[in-house]
Structure formats: C-alpha cells, structure tokens
Write a protein that holds these residues in place. Structure first.
Motif, PDB file in Angstrom:
ATOM      1  N   THR A 191       0.824  -1.205   0.000  1.00 32.71           N
ATOM      2  CA  THR A 191       0.000   0.000   0.000  1.00 32.71           C
ATOM      3  C   THR A 191       0.859   1.256   0.000  1.00 32.71           C
ATOM      4  O   THR A 191       0.568   2.222  -0.716  1.00 32.71           O
ATOM      5  CB  THR A 191      -0.927   0.003   1.232  1.00 32.71           C
TER       6      THR A 191
ATOM      7  N   THR B 225       2.349   1.711  -3.483  1.00 34.03           N
ATOM      8  CA  THR B 225       1.313   2.148  -4.414  1.00 34.03           C
ATOM      9  C   THR B 225       0.945   3.603  -4.193  1.00 34.03           C
ATOM     10  O   THR B 225       0.806   4.377  -5.144  1.00 34.03           O
ATOM     11  CB  THR B 225       0.051   1.265  -4.262  1.00 34.03           C
ATOM     12  N   ALA B 226       0.792   4.000  -2.930  1.00 33.61           N
ATOM     13  CA  ALA B 226       0.455   5.388  -2.618  1.00 33.61           C
ATOM     14  C   ALA B 226       1.552   6.338  -3.064  1.00 33.61           C
ATOM     15  O   ALA B 226       1.275   7.441  -3.576  1.00 33.61           O
ATOM     16  CB  ALA B 226       0.214   5.534  -1.115  1.00 33.61           C
TER      17      ALA B 226
ATOM     18  N   LEU C 288      -4.823   2.888   1.684  1.00 30.08           N
ATOM     19  CA  LEU C 288      -4.408   3.617   0.482  1.00 30.08           C
ATOM     20  C   LEU C 288      -5.220   4.898   0.313  1.00 30.08           C
ATOM     21  O   LEU C 288      -4.681   5.944  -0.077  1.00 30.08           O
ATOM     22  CB  LEU C 288      -4.575   2.723  -0.747  1.00 30.08           C
TER      23      LEU C 288
ATOM     24  N   ALA D 256      -5.506  -3.743  -4.498  1.00 33.04           N
ATOM     25  CA  ALA D 256      -5.800  -2.334  -4.227  1.00 33.04           C
ATOM     26  C   ALA D 256      -7.243  -2.019  -4.569  1.00 33.04           C
ATOM     27  O   ALA D 256      -7.613  -0.853  -4.729  1.00 33.04           O
ATOM     28  CB  ALA D 256      -4.852  -1.424  -5.018  1.00 33.04           C
TER      29      ALA D 256
END
Length: 222
Positions: free
Chosen positions: A42, A45-46, A111, A154
């Motif tokens: 996470t 990805t963020a 997220l 996600a």
C-alpha cells in the motif's frame, strides 16, 4: 541455553502442529506476514500515485478512474478512490473469500487515507516527466505485486484481475493492462495529450512488470 535453542529452532512440522493456521508454510503466509506485505504494498502504491498526481499524469484501473474524477472535479482523490471501490467489494466477498476481502478492505482503506493526506506530508521539488512516469508506474507495480502475493489487491480492477487469474488462468498483469488502456483513453477529456503519452508509458511499465512477475506457476504462497 542449549535447550532453549532446540525449542526455538524446532522443526517446521512441529511448529505447524502447535501453531496451526498461524504458522507459515511454503504455501501459506502468517497473518503477520500478510499485514506487513499489505502495508508495504500500500505504501509503495500510494507513493507511485502521489508522484503521478504531482506530475499531472494518470494511471489505469480504479486508481485511473479516480484520477479522471479528480481532474474533472477537484474533489479529494482519496475519498473518490474509496467510493469507487465500494461496488467491487461484492465480487470480493462473493467470489474471493473472507480473508481476501478483509485484507483488500484494509489495503484500500489505508491507500485512501495515504493518498488523501499525502500532499500534507510529501512534496516533490522537481521530477523529470519521463523518469517520473516510469518510476511512478514501477512503484505502483511493485505495490500491486506485494498485494497480489499476499492474496489482496488495491481494490477495483485488482479484485477482478485476481479473480480472473484464479478462475480462468488469465495473467493478472495483462488483464490490468487492457483495462488500464481503456481508462487512459478517457483521459483525453481531462488532461493534455502530452500528459496522456507519459501516463501510457507509466501504465505500460507497471503492467509489464506485473505481467512478468505475477504468475501462479512461480509463486504458490497464499
């Protein structure tokens, strides 16, 4: 001390007998391992999404749909992302099982919070557009790979991609790439054509990374 060492380093089979479902095996992660993997995925990805947002670029999937709404309305990205994921939870609960649904819900919630508050604790001075698009796509790819490998996603298209891979053997990366390109086609109404080119480059990097590395015949742990 010797007795303690023997007890601590006892055979994996004896640990499984005593630890039950909590113990890791070659095909099973412990809850702690899952939590660490989901949090790490996470965060990566963020970071990738924040970088693309700083550059005015997009990505694909549900994150890309959130970008479309964000650029069109100016609403908070994290809130948009969270709301868009709600319909996909039905598929997760119905088809992917409780554990997958719980881990995905946790990942999506985290997220959403991170992307919502990212501008308050993370700012970039300068990023070359081409380098930023590629690095942002790669970071998201790493993040999604970590989530997929721990039986999470996600949200949104990620849930669908994992389901199709489990059900029909379709590579999650290729499913993600097709949907990403469809989403990016809609970007022509909200961002400039040159930004779309960079966005496509980032999406290709992300999905090639996933397509090559996320394969059920090479990674069997759940």
């Amino acid at each position: 001390m010797l007795a303690f060492a023997r007890k601590f380093f006892r055979s994996p089979s004896s640990k499984r007998r005593r630890g039950g479902w909590w113990s890791a095996t070659t095909t099973h992660h412990t809850p702690v391992e899952d939590a660490i993997g989901v949090i790490a995925g996470t965060v990566l990805t963020a970071l990738g999404i924040t970088m693309l947002s700083h550059l005015g670029f997009m990505t694909g999937g549900t994150a890309g749909l959130a970008f479309l709404v964000f650029y069109a309305t100016g609403w908070n990205y994290g809130l948009i992302f969270f709301v868009l994921n709600l319909p996909f939870y039905a598929l997760a609960v119905a088809r992917m099982g409780r554990a997958f649904s719980i881990k995905t819900s946790f990942g999506v919630g985290l997220l959403s919070l991170m992307t919502a508050f990212a501008p308050q604790f993370l700012r970039f001075d300068y990023i070359d557009p081409l380098f930023g698009a590629m690095l942002g796509g790669l970071l998201i790819g790493f993040g999604l790979l970590a989530l997929f490998r721990h039986r999470a996603s996600a949200g949104g298209v990620g849930i669908l991609a994992v389901y199709l891979q489990d059900r029909f053997g379709w590579r999650a990366g290729w499913t993600q790439m097709i949907t990403d390109l469809i989403v990016l086609c809609g970007a022509f109404v909200v961002i400039q054509p040159w930004a779309i080119v960079y966005s496509i480059i980032g999406a290709v990097v992300m999905n090639l990374f996933l397509g090559v590395n996320h394969r059920t015949d090479r990674y069997l742990a759940t």
